[in-house]
Design a protein around this motif. Structure first.
Motif, PDB file in Angstrom:
ATOM      1  N   SER A 121       4.357  12.787   3.170  1.00 53.62           N
ATOM      2  CA  SER A 121       5.204  11.625   3.426  1.00 53.62           C
ATOM      3  C   SER A 121       5.025  10.557   2.342  1.00 53.62           C
ATOM      4  N   LYS A 122       3.864  10.512   1.724  1.00 51.05           N
ATOM      5  CA  LYS A 122       3.574   9.434   0.776  1.00 51.05           C
ATOM      6  C   LYS A 122       4.513   9.413  -0.435  1.00 51.05           C
ATOM      7  N   PRO A 123       4.823  10.548  -1.080  1.00 48.19           N
ATOM      8  CA  PRO A 123       5.784  10.486  -2.185  1.00 48.19           C
ATOM      9  C   PRO A 123       7.157   9.976  -1.743  1.00 48.19           C
ATOM     10  N   ILE A 124       7.520  10.224  -0.494  1.00 49.39           N
ATOM     11  CA  ILE A 124       8.809   9.748   0.008  1.00 49.39           C
ATOM     12  C   ILE A 124       8.770   8.229   0.169  1.00 49.39           C
ATOM     13  N   THR A 125       7.655   7.725   0.706  1.00 50.87           N
ATOM     14  CA  THR A 125       7.478   6.278   0.809  1.00 50.87           C
ATOM     15  C   THR A 125       7.506   5.642  -0.576  1.00 50.87           C
ATOM     16  N   LEU A 126       6.874   6.294  -1.546  1.00 50.19           N
ATOM     17  CA  LEU A 126       6.860   5.775  -2.915  1.00 50.19           C
ATOM     18  C   LEU A 126       8.265   5.735  -3.501  1.00 50.19           C
ATOM     19  N   TYR A 223      -0.443   3.043   2.892  1.00 52.91           N
ATOM     20  CA  TYR A 223       0.937   3.516   2.953  1.00 52.91           C
ATOM     21  C   TYR A 223       1.613   3.133   4.270  1.00 52.91           C
ATOM     22  N   CYS A 224       0.822   2.922   5.315  1.00 47.02           N
ATOM     23  CA  CYS A 224       1.359   2.341   6.549  1.00 47.02           C
ATOM     24  C   CYS A 224       1.889   0.939   6.254  1.00 47.02           C
ATOM     25  N   VAL A 225       1.127   0.166   5.495  1.00 52.75           N
ATOM     26  CA  VAL A 225       1.549  -1.188   5.131  1.00 52.75           C
ATOM     27  C   VAL A 225       2.798  -1.148   4.254  1.00 52.75           C
ATOM     28  N   LEU A 226       2.870  -0.195   3.326  1.00 57.54           N
ATOM     29  CA  LEU A 226       4.068  -0.059   2.492  1.00 57.54           C
ATOM     30  C   LEU A 226       5.306   0.184   3.352  1.00 57.54           C
ATOM     31  N   GLY A 227       5.144   0.959   4.419  1.00 51.77           N
ATOM     32  CA  GLY A 227       6.259   1.179   5.334  1.00 51.77           C
ATOM     33  C   GLY A 227       6.745  -0.109   5.960  1.00 51.77           C
ATOM     34  N   ARG A 228       5.800  -1.007   6.301  1.00 51.39           N
ATOM     35  CA  ARG A 228       6.168  -2.279   6.902  1.00 51.39           C
ATOM     36  C   ARG A 228       6.816  -3.199   5.867  1.00 51.39           C
ATOM     37  N   ILE A 229       6.411  -3.082   4.604  1.00 41.26           N
ATOM     38  CA  ILE A 229       7.044  -3.861   3.538  1.00 41.26           C
ATOM     39  C   ILE A 229       8.496  -3.429   3.381  1.00 41.26           C
ATOM     40  N   ILE A 230       8.737  -2.123   3.418  1.00 48.80           N
ATOM     41  CA  ILE A 230      10.113  -1.611   3.341  1.00 48.80           C
ATOM     42  C   ILE A 230      10.950  -2.211   4.456  1.00 48.80           C
ATOM     43  N   GLU A 231      10.395  -2.255   5.661  1.00 49.53           N
ATOM     44  CA  GLU A 231      11.132  -2.807   6.808  1.00 49.53           C
ATOM     45  C   GLU A 231      11.387  -4.300   6.637  1.00 49.53           C
ATOM     46  N   GLU A 232      10.391  -5.031   6.134  1.00 46.26           N
ATOM     47  CA  GLU A 232      10.530  -6.477   5.969  1.00 46.26           C
ATOM     48  C   GLU A 232      11.590  -6.820   4.927  1.00 46.26           C
ATOM     49  N   VAL A 233      11.580  -6.082   3.826  1.00 52.20           N
ATOM     50  CA  VAL A 233      12.508  -6.372   2.731  1.00 52.20           C
ATOM     51  C   VAL A 233      13.936  -5.971   3.073  1.00 52.20           C
ATOM     52  N   THR A 234      14.103  -4.850   3.798  1.00 52.87           N
ATOM     53  CA  THR A 234      15.444  -4.318   4.051  1.00 52.87           C
ATOM     54  C   THR A 234      16.046  -4.763   5.384  1.00 52.87           C
ATOM     55  N   GLY A 235      15.204  -5.178   6.327  1.00 53.84           N
ATOM     56  CA  GLY A 235      15.714  -5.493   7.656  1.00 53.84           C
ATOM     57  C   GLY A 235      16.078  -4.250   8.445  1.00 53.84           C
ATOM     58  N   MET A 236      15.645  -3.091   7.964  1.00 55.50           N
ATOM     59  CA  MET A 236      15.912  -1.812   8.617  1.00 55.50           C
ATOM     60  C   MET A 236      14.586  -1.178   9.010  1.00 55.50           C
ATOM     61  N   TYR A 238      11.838   1.818   8.859  1.00 57.04           N
ATOM     62  CA  TYR A 238      11.441   2.711   7.767  1.00 57.04           C
ATOM     63  C   TYR A 238      12.319   3.956   7.744  1.00 57.04           C
ATOM     64  N   GLU A 239      12.501   4.576   8.909  1.00 57.80           N
ATOM     65  CA  GLU A 239      13.262   5.820   8.979  1.00 57.80           C
ATOM     66  C   GLU A 239      14.713   5.600   8.568  1.00 57.80           C
ATOM     67  N   GLU A 240      15.326   4.520   9.037  1.00 61.65           N
ATOM     68  CA  GLU A 240      16.728   4.249   8.695  1.00 61.65           C
ATOM     69  C   GLU A 240      16.903   4.095   7.188  1.00 61.65           C
ATOM     70  N   TYR A 241      16.025   3.320   6.568  1.00 62.08           N
ATOM     71  CA  TYR A 241      16.169   3.094   5.129  1.00 62.08           C
ATOM     72  C   TYR A 241      15.963   4.372   4.344  1.00 62.08           C
ATOM     73  N   VAL A 242      14.912   5.121   4.682  1.00 60.95           N
ATOM     74  CA  VAL A 242      14.610   6.354   3.951  1.00 60.95           C
ATOM     75  C   VAL A 242      15.754   7.358   4.100  1.00 60.95           C
ATOM     76  N   VAL A 243      16.267   7.497   5.308  1.00 63.27           N
ATOM     77  CA  VAL A 243      17.365   8.448   5.533  1.00 63.27           C
ATOM     78  C   VAL A 243      18.599   8.038   4.733  1.00 63.27           C
ATOM     79  N   GLN A 244      18.999   6.777   4.831  1.00 66.15           N
ATOM     80  CA  GLN A 244      20.246   6.335   4.208  1.00 66.15           C
ATOM     81  C   GLN A 244      20.164   6.239   2.691  1.00 66.15           C
TER      82      GLN A 244
END
Length: 276
Positions: A121-126, A223-236, A238-244
């Motif tokens: 999962s980590k390369p996908i988060t990256l 990488y858990c924290v990186l997931g929360r950063i993605i959510e904070e920045v996008t308002g989505m 983690y799963e929604e942003y990664v999928v879309q």
């Protein structure tokens, strides 16, 4: 940044390499925790891998030998079921399933079986973080915790102790945040705890073991924290942003974020046999 760029390139090669079949049809891959590949064909071409005259087909297919070794590996370690997929030049050239998805119910692994990918999962988060950087929505040097920073004081009880306020996005990406797994990896705490609970517990109960950027220490928590950063920045989520933004543009359609318990098992997801 050199290491980050290299990881980014490797992650792209991994995802793109696994996303196309021999006839360019979609080969669903995996995000959060599960993967589903649905080609179900052995597309290996022995002449591509043989030695000597390229026009002479070897007596045995090296990929068949490799699959035999794969099954021996499984048998020797008591692994009940698995899949082997090999890509070359962005095409799926070999794909085979073996063993049981659920041995108690005699359900075999098949082309629709979902497997946990865990660390992969980590390369996908990256990739998601890298896209936000490329879109100028995030900087690798942005600080994470503390007033005015990416996650502010959302987690735990501010003010934070020690050098926690100096942790940047790049520190998390490169496993240099300063957090350690002492006395244990926080991500393997009580499974009923949410991400918010785990991050708060880490910030409140532990301090960084060394200054951020000071040394490498492999961290699931980072990488858990990186997931929360993605959510904070996008308002989505983690799963929604990664999928879309990451998966669908690559033709990857069957990835899911997996659960922690048997009750959360997806349709076609294999049963995991473990000593835990």
């Amino acid at each position: 940044m050199k290491n980050t760029f290299l990881l980014f390139c490797l992650a792209i090669l991994f995802l793109v390499g696994c996303s196309k079949s021999e006839n360019e049809s979609t080969i669903p891959n995996n995000t959060g925790n599960s993967t589903n590949n649905n080609s179900g064909q052995n597309n290996s071409n022995p002449s591509d891998f043989g030695n000597g005259n390229p026009n002479e087909e070897p007596e045995t297919d090296p990929l068949e030998d490799l699959f035999s070794d794969f099954e021996s590996f499984m048998a020797n370690r008591g692994i009940k079921g698995g899949q082997l997929a090999i890509t070359r030049d962005e095409k799926l050239i070999f794909y085979r399933s073996s063993g049981f998805a659920d041995s108690e119910n005699d359900i075999l692994v098949n082309d629709a079986s979902l497997f946990s990918i865990a660390i992969i999962s980590k390369p996908i988060t990256l990739l998601a973080i890298s896209k936000l950087v490329a879109d100028n929505r995030l900087k690798m040097g942005d600080k994470v915790f503390g007033q005015g920073n990416l996650l502010g004081t959302k987690y735990g009880s501010a003010p934070y102790v020690g050098a926690i306020g100096q942790i940047t996005v790049n520190h998390l990406v490169e496993h240099q945040s300063g957090f350690t797994n002492e006395p244990y990896d926080i991500m393997f705490d009580d499974i009923t705890l949410t991400h918010e609970d785990l991050i708060g517990k880490m910030l409140d109960e532990r301090s960084v073991g060394y200054n951020p950027g000071g040394q490498y220490y492999y961290s699931n928590f980072g990488y858990c924290v990186l997931g929360r950063i993605i959510e904070e920045v996008t308002g989505m989520s983690y799963e929604e942003y990664v999928v879309q933004e990451i998966l669908l543009p690559m033709g990857i359609t069957k990835m899911k974020v997996g659960g922690n318990t048997l009750e959360e098992q997806f349709e076609n997801e294999v049963k995991y046999y473990s000593s835990w």
